[in-house]
Write an enzyme that holds these catalytic residues in place. Sequence first.
Site, PDB file in Angstrom:
ATOM      1  N   LYS A 186      -3.391 -54.074  42.547  1.00 47.96           N
ATOM      2  CA  LYS A 186      -3.253 -54.232  44.001  1.00 47.96           C
ATOM      3  C   LYS A 186      -1.954 -53.622  44.532  1.00 47.96           C
ATOM      4  O   LYS A 186      -1.899 -53.222  45.690  1.00 47.96           O
ATOM      5  CB  LYS A 186      -3.353 -55.707  44.400  1.00 47.96           C
ATOM      6  CG  LYS A 186      -4.765 -56.229  44.227  1.00 47.96           C
ATOM      7  CD  LYS A 186      -4.932 -57.656  44.676  1.00 47.96           C
ATOM      8  CE  LYS A 186      -6.369 -58.095  44.405  1.00 47.96           C
ATOM      9  NZ  LYS A 186      -6.709 -59.364  44.996  1.00 47.96           N
ATOM     10  N   ASN A 189       6.899 -70.108  39.399  1.00 49.50           N
ATOM     11  CA  ASN A 189       6.228 -69.139  38.538  1.00 49.50           C
ATOM     12  C   ASN A 189       6.927 -69.094  37.186  1.00 49.50           C
ATOM     13  O   ASN A 189       8.138 -69.280  37.103  1.00 49.50           O
ATOM     14  CB  ASN A 189       6.268 -67.745  39.180  1.00 49.50           C
ATOM     15  CG  ASN A 189       5.375 -66.758  38.443  1.00 49.50           C
ATOM     16  OD1 ASN A 189       4.198 -67.024  38.263  1.00 49.50           O
ATOM     17  ND2 ASN A 189       5.927 -65.636  38.006  1.00 49.50           N
ATOM     18  N   ARG A 190       6.140 -68.872  36.127  1.00 43.60           N
ATOM     19  CA  ARG A 190       6.704 -68.815  34.774  1.00 43.60           C
ATOM     20  C   ARG A 190       7.848 -67.796  34.696  1.00 43.60           C
ATOM     21  O   ARG A 190       8.910 -68.082  34.170  1.00 43.60           O
ATOM     22  CB  ARG A 190       5.576 -68.457  33.793  1.00 43.60           C
ATOM     23  CG  ARG A 190       6.013 -68.304  32.367  1.00 43.60           C
ATOM     24  CD  ARG A 190       4.841 -67.957  31.487  1.00 43.60           C
ATOM     25  NE  ARG A 190       4.189 -66.704  31.888  1.00 43.60           N
ATOM     26  CZ  ARG A 190       3.140 -66.192  31.286  1.00 43.60           C
ATOM     27  NH1 ARG A 190       2.581 -66.838  30.264  1.00 43.60           N
ATOM     28  NH2 ARG A 190       2.611 -65.050  31.697  1.00 43.60           N
ATOM     29  N   SER A 236     -18.088 -59.247  42.776  1.00 47.16           N
ATOM     30  CA  SER A 236     -18.169 -58.413  43.987  1.00 47.16           C
ATOM     31  C   SER A 236     -19.456 -57.591  44.058  1.00 47.16           C
ATOM     32  O   SER A 236     -20.053 -57.491  45.136  1.00 47.16           O
ATOM     33  CB  SER A 236     -16.962 -57.479  44.074  1.00 47.16           C
ATOM     34  OG  SER A 236     -15.809 -58.225  44.339  1.00 47.16           O
ATOM     35  N   GLY A 294      -0.282 -60.877  41.731  1.00 42.66           N
ATOM     36  CA  GLY A 294      -0.651 -59.880  42.734  1.00 42.66           C
ATOM     37  C   GLY A 294      -1.109 -60.456  44.062  1.00 42.66           C
ATOM     38  O   GLY A 294      -0.837 -59.888  45.117  1.00 42.66           O
TER      39      GLY A 294
HETATM   40  P1  ATR Z   1       0.223 -59.628  37.916  1.00 35.80           P
HETATM   41  O1  ATR Z   1       1.354 -60.572  37.715  1.00 35.80           O
HETATM   42  O2  ATR Z   1       0.248 -58.456  36.963  1.00 35.80           O
HETATM   43  O3  ATR Z   1      -0.019 -59.238  39.325  1.00 35.80           O
HETATM   44  P2  ATR Z   1      -1.860 -61.499  38.120  1.00 35.80           P
HETATM   45  O4  ATR Z   1      -3.051 -61.722  37.262  1.00 35.80           O
HETATM   46  O5  ATR Z   1      -2.048 -61.179  39.543  1.00 35.80           O
HETATM   47  O6  ATR Z   1      -1.040 -60.379  37.400  1.00 35.80           O
HETATM   48  O7  ATR Z   1      -0.890 -62.752  38.050  1.00 35.80           O
HETATM   49  C1  ATR Z   1      -0.917 -63.578  37.009  1.00 35.80           C
HETATM   50  C2  ATR Z   1      -0.193 -64.856  37.432  1.00 35.80           C
HETATM   51  O8  ATR Z   1      -0.569 -65.890  36.539  1.00 35.80           O
HETATM   52  C3  ATR Z   1       1.321 -64.735  37.311  1.00 35.80           C
HETATM   53  O9  ATR Z   1       1.913 -65.620  38.217  1.00 35.80           O
HETATM   54  C4  ATR Z   1       1.543 -65.187  35.864  1.00 35.80           C
HETATM   55  O10 ATR Z   1       2.820 -65.640  35.579  1.00 35.80           O
HETATM   56  P3  ATR Z   1       3.955 -64.610  35.076  1.00 35.80           P
HETATM   57  O11 ATR Z   1       4.465 -63.934  36.311  1.00 35.80           O
HETATM   58  O12 ATR Z   1       4.974 -65.456  34.429  1.00 35.80           O
HETATM   59  O13 ATR Z   1       3.284 -63.661  34.130  1.00 35.80           O
HETATM   60  C5  ATR Z   1       0.571 -66.330  35.799  1.00 35.80           C
HETATM   61  N1  ATR Z   1       0.148 -66.673  34.441  1.00 35.80           N
HETATM   62  C6  ATR Z   1      -0.852 -66.117  33.722  1.00 35.80           C
HETATM   63  N2  ATR Z   1      -0.980 -66.714  32.531  1.00 35.80           N
HETATM   64  C7  ATR Z   1      -0.037 -67.690  32.483  1.00 35.80           C
HETATM   65  C8  ATR Z   1       0.333 -68.678  31.528  1.00 35.80           C
HETATM   66  N3  ATR Z   1      -0.298 -68.787  30.350  1.00 35.80           N
HETATM   67  N4  ATR Z   1       1.344 -69.531  31.834  1.00 35.80           N
HETATM   68  C9  ATR Z   1       1.986 -69.436  33.015  1.00 35.80           C
HETATM   69  N5  ATR Z   1       1.681 -68.522  33.975  1.00 35.80           N
HETATM   70  C10 ATR Z   1       0.690 -67.662  33.727  1.00 35.80           C
END
Ligand code: ATR
Length: 269
Positions: free
Chosen positions: A66, A151-152, A16, A131
Amino acid sequence: MKKYLVIGNPIDHSLSPIIHNYWIKKYNLKESIYEKRKTEEKELEKIISEIRENKIRGINVTVPFKQKIIPYLDDLEPTAKKTESVNTVFKVGDKIIGYNTDEPGFGMTLDNFFSKKNEEFKNIFIIGAGGVTSSIIYALQKLNTNIFLSNRTIKKSIELKDKYPKIKILNWGDRPASFDIVINTTSIGLKNNEKINLDFRDCEKDKKKIFYDLIYNPKKTNFLKDAEKRGNTIMNGQKMFFNQAMLAFNIWTNIKPEIDSKLIQLMDK
Ligand code: ATR
């Protein structure tokens, strides 16, 4: 000095400052600067009070704040309210307002695909529920399509379904039987060796299938590299990133900045 910031944690990867400082120079904004600041959650309140006291003019907000920034703001514009996601903050009169420019920024990138062949897009598959995902669903639900979400952590999928009841939730590792576009909204791929654990081999030579990764740095995640090898259409998050920045810059300065070739070159370095 008019100071602008992007706050997040981690923040090193953020490009940014490159974009906004390019526009600050191009449009000759005097005594203005845009910086990145690695921020802890406990500092959010202080940053907002710095906006109130005119020490900071505007901020962008990125992962993981966010949503967390919202309690400190006075008001939200309608898209920020609906998505419960804020990526831009600005003081209007005495009020600190939260905006969401991710949603329209993403929506503008869809014009490439959807305006011409809307009827061909029936099924959309979204991976992740972080987010930014709420903004993506909000933009897509305006189209008359089925939206599948995986989603995981299933709890986060369910929270999104509470907000957008029409979406269909899938277990982590599952795929819809048929999809026209798949969008990665997770952070998997930010590190070069990471891979999404889904099998798309049956999509071989299907050029109509779009694989869209919101990640723009690296430019091609494994998700996109594999799709390209298979002969699918690919797109990364750069256009969305430019669009959300353009809309944020416009909120702060009233200037509609140009995404010109020099800026694109600068980002490609
Ligand atoms: P936040 O969830 O705090 O807003 P983000 O960076 O915006 O953070 O979101 C991360 C996304 O990537 C989420 O969907 C996360 O899955 P979880 O909700 O299960 O945490 C996903 N993510 C990140 N690393 C991952 C991994 N190694 N395997 C599967 N999903 C992953």
